[in-house]
Design a protein around this motif. Structure first.
Motif, PDB file in Angstrom:
ATOM      1  N   LEU A 171       9.676   0.861   5.327  1.00  0.00           N
ATOM      2  CA  LEU A 171       9.015   1.992   5.477  1.00  0.00           C
ATOM      3  C   LEU A 171       8.750   2.543   6.801  1.00  0.00           C
ATOM      4  O   LEU A 171       8.328   1.531   7.766  1.00  0.00           O
ATOM      5  CB  LEU A 171       7.708   1.633   4.808  1.00  0.00           C
ATOM      6  CG  LEU A 171       6.580   2.568   4.908  1.00  0.00           C
ATOM      7  CD1 LEU A 171       6.921   3.817   4.140  1.00  0.00           C
ATOM      8  CD2 LEU A 171       5.257   1.974   4.489  1.00  0.00           C
ATOM      9  N   ARG A 172       8.812   3.630   7.128  1.00  0.00           N
ATOM     10  CA  ARG A 172       8.590   4.128   8.591  1.00  0.00           C
ATOM     11  C   ARG A 172       7.327   5.082   8.601  1.00  0.00           C
ATOM     12  O   ARG A 172       7.115   5.768   9.659  1.00  0.00           O
ATOM     13  CB  ARG A 172      10.009   4.936   9.119  1.00  0.00           C
ATOM     14  CG  ARG A 172      11.093   4.094   9.194  1.00  0.00           C
ATOM     15  CD  ARG A 172      10.987   3.142  10.224  1.00  0.00           C
ATOM     16  NE  ARG A 172      11.768   2.121  10.200  1.00  0.00           N
ATOM     17  CZ  ARG A 172      13.185   2.060  10.944  1.00  0.00           C
ATOM     18  NH1 ARG A 172      13.473   3.178  11.548  1.00  0.00           N
ATOM     19  NH2 ARG A 172      13.985   1.349  10.874  1.00  0.00           N
ATOM     20  N   GLY A 173       6.543   4.858   7.916  1.00  0.00           N
ATOM     21  CA  GLY A 173       5.359   5.411   7.788  1.00  0.00           C
ATOM     22  C   GLY A 173       4.987   6.415   6.795  1.00  0.00           C
ATOM     23  O   GLY A 173       5.653   6.751   5.532  1.00  0.00           O
ATOM     24  N   GLY A 174       3.588   7.083   6.823  1.00  0.00           N
ATOM     25  CA  GLY A 174       3.018   7.967   5.744  1.00  0.00           C
ATOM     26  C   GLY A 174       1.528   7.673   5.730  1.00  0.00           C
ATOM     27  O   GLY A 174       0.873   7.217   6.425  1.00  0.00           O
ATOM     28  N   ASP A 175       1.069   8.490   4.793  1.00  0.00           N
ATOM     29  CA  ASP A 175      -0.328   8.468   4.451  1.00  0.00           C
ATOM     30  C   ASP A 175      -0.631   9.169   3.289  1.00  0.00           C
ATOM     31  O   ASP A 175       0.097   9.531   2.371  1.00  0.00           O
ATOM     32  CB  ASP A 175      -1.247   9.177   5.583  1.00  0.00           C
ATOM     33  CG  ASP A 175      -2.317   8.650   5.740  1.00  0.00           C
ATOM     34  OD1 ASP A 175      -3.049   7.970   5.272  1.00  0.00           O
ATOM     35  OD2 ASP A 175      -2.925   8.939   7.103  1.00  0.00           O
TER      36      ASP A 175
END
Length: 469
Positions: free
Chosen positions: A444-448
């Motif tokens: 996982l390299r990010g998000g929201d």
């Protein structure tokens, strides 16, 4: 129920656009007055769910994090009426989601690790030229009005093979099957996409499993903000940038395929199918356990129309296969009723350059080093009951399927010594098998978490008319 008012619902919510190019913009709002003026300018450009006579060149959509709604200075009573998981955001839910180890926030892209993203603005396009033109138009609008900072953007595009865009992802599987049907949503339906009935037929899920303001499968209204008009016809979106270690996947598959079945190319492809539950062309192994079948893939009445009740031992589709984990159908009994409130709609596209062909693949580290993967987006009325439940209980844990702590082979955040069990029968072509020492195939390299408002709600935000009283 009559059809929904599609002109009040953002089009991204009701259907996949099937456009090969996308650019997702991540914005920070610095002045609430100017931000509202920007929304007024953007409102006529937002693509709604109204059916097209002709597909447009571009589609534009908009969503907000909770901190973005704070930046718009919504009333406190409204802000605290949103579900707790949305208020906290995805980063704070890491331990619940299994976003640990290499998936933890310390390893995310800078915009998600350090930035405070307020707005997701999506541009989907038929070609790269109109995408860039629309992006330039957005930038000019930001500069004209002010009060907004473009923190970063993420490009995504369908993978082209021999000059033709495909539904493939970087591991080589055909993706995009089986988004749910919902009551009132006008779209092409397929058997297997809704909920299973006692007579074996399929009908749409309750509207409230996708949209706020409507009854869900329990006959209840999903938790939504006040005033009611702000939430109605809106939904919540999960945005996750998933990096794919393609070299590691290929190395792992090649290693274990040598001892599976006959150990030939067909055995390798069958092993890959056992990992996911579909052959790499999209054929469900529940319907065709021994070979790919293009006729099934192209048949809308068959390619998602299957059940697991006659394969409870997992001899055709392993109990831990990816598609069986995320949608167990009737595998838990009760004619599939335990699954109805856990369904999500998926959107997204691959990002990054395609990996070199497998016959040219010889460097795992080099292949892994390239930033490629998939932008995964999930739409649901309840982040906690739908996406978070599936991610925590079915992807990061296996107890519901009687698999103990076993995680999803592809999507799990693996620790040392984890394994994947493949059930089989007594035939040489379909033996039981056990793959150990699972590496991390994705990171996982990010998000929201985002709220996708209706057109009415966007107008309320733009005109500062949100009043919880």
């Amino acid at each position: 129920m009559s059809k929904l008012n599609a002109t009040d619902i953002q089009g991204f919510v009701l259907r996949g656009y099937n456009m090969p190019f996308a650019r997702y913009l991540f914005l920070r709002l610095t002045d609430p007055g100017k931000a509202r003026l920007l929304l007024q300018k953007l409102l006529p450009l937002i693509t709604t769910g109204q059916l097209w006579d002709k597909k447009p060149d571009t589609a534009i959509n908009l969503a907000f994090t909770h901190s973005g709604l704070v930046a718009l200075e919504l009333p406190l009573a409204t802000l605290i009426s949103f579900p707790a998981e949305f208020q906290l955001g995805m980063k704070a839910r890491g331990t619940i989601l299994g976003d640990v180890g290499r998936n933890s926030k310390e390893h995310w892209d800078k915009v998600w690790r350090e930035g405070d993203v307020h707005v997701w603005l999506a541009i989907n396009a038929l070609n790269k030229e109109v995408l860039i033109s629309c992006f330039d138009q957005m930038q000019a609008l930001f500069e004209e009005i002010g009060g907004v900072i473009l923190l970063d953007f993420q490009d995504a595009a369908a993978i082209a093979i021999n000059g033709q865009f495909t539904s493939k992802e970087h591991f080589g599987y055909t993706d995009g099957f089986g988004n749910p049907d919902y009551l009132g949503v006008c779209r092409s339906t397929q058997p297997g996409q809704g909920k299973l009935m006692e007579d074996g037929s399929w009908v749409p899920l309750a509207t409230g499993e996708l949209l706020l303001g409507y009854a869900d499968e329990a006959g209840e209204l999903p938790v939504a903000p006040v005033p009611r008009l702000l939430g109605t016809n809106g939904t919540f979106m999960v945005y996750r940038k998933i990096y794919q270690n393609v070299g590691t996947f290929r190395q792992f598959l090649n290693k274990w395929a040598k001892h599976y079945g006959e150990g030939d190319e067909q055995a390798k492809e069958k092993l890959a199918a056992k990992f996911v539950g579909r052959w790499r062309d999209g054929t469900p192994i529940e319907l065709s356990p021994d070979h790919q079948d293009p006729e099934i893939v192209s048949d809308a009445d068959r390619n998602v129309n299957f059940m697991f009740k006659d394969d409870l031992a997992g001899t055709r589709c392993p109990i831990g296969a990816h598609i069986r984990r995320v949608n167990p159908r009737d595998a838990f009994g009760f004619n599939g009723k335990l699954v109805r409130r856990r369904r999500i709609s998926r959107r997204g596209l691959p990002y990054g350059p395609p990996a070199p062909p497998e016959d040219q693949f010889n460097d795992t580290a080099e292949t892994d080093a390239t930033d490629r993967g998939i932008v995964f987006m999930a739409l649901n009325a309840s982040l906690s009951r739908q996406f978070e439940f599936v991610q925590q209980q079915w992807i990061s844990y296996g107890n519901d399927a009687r698999l103990g702590n076993e995680k999803d082979l592809l999507m799990g955040s693996h620790e040392e010594g984890e394994h994947f069990a493949i059930q089989g029968d007594t035939t040489a072509a379909n033996p039981p098998y056990f793959c150990s020492d699972l590496p991390n195939f994705v990171e996982l390299r990010g998000g929201d978490y985002f709220f996708i408002p209706s057109i009415t709600a966007l107008g309320m935000l733009a005109m500062n008319l949100v009043d919880p009283r």
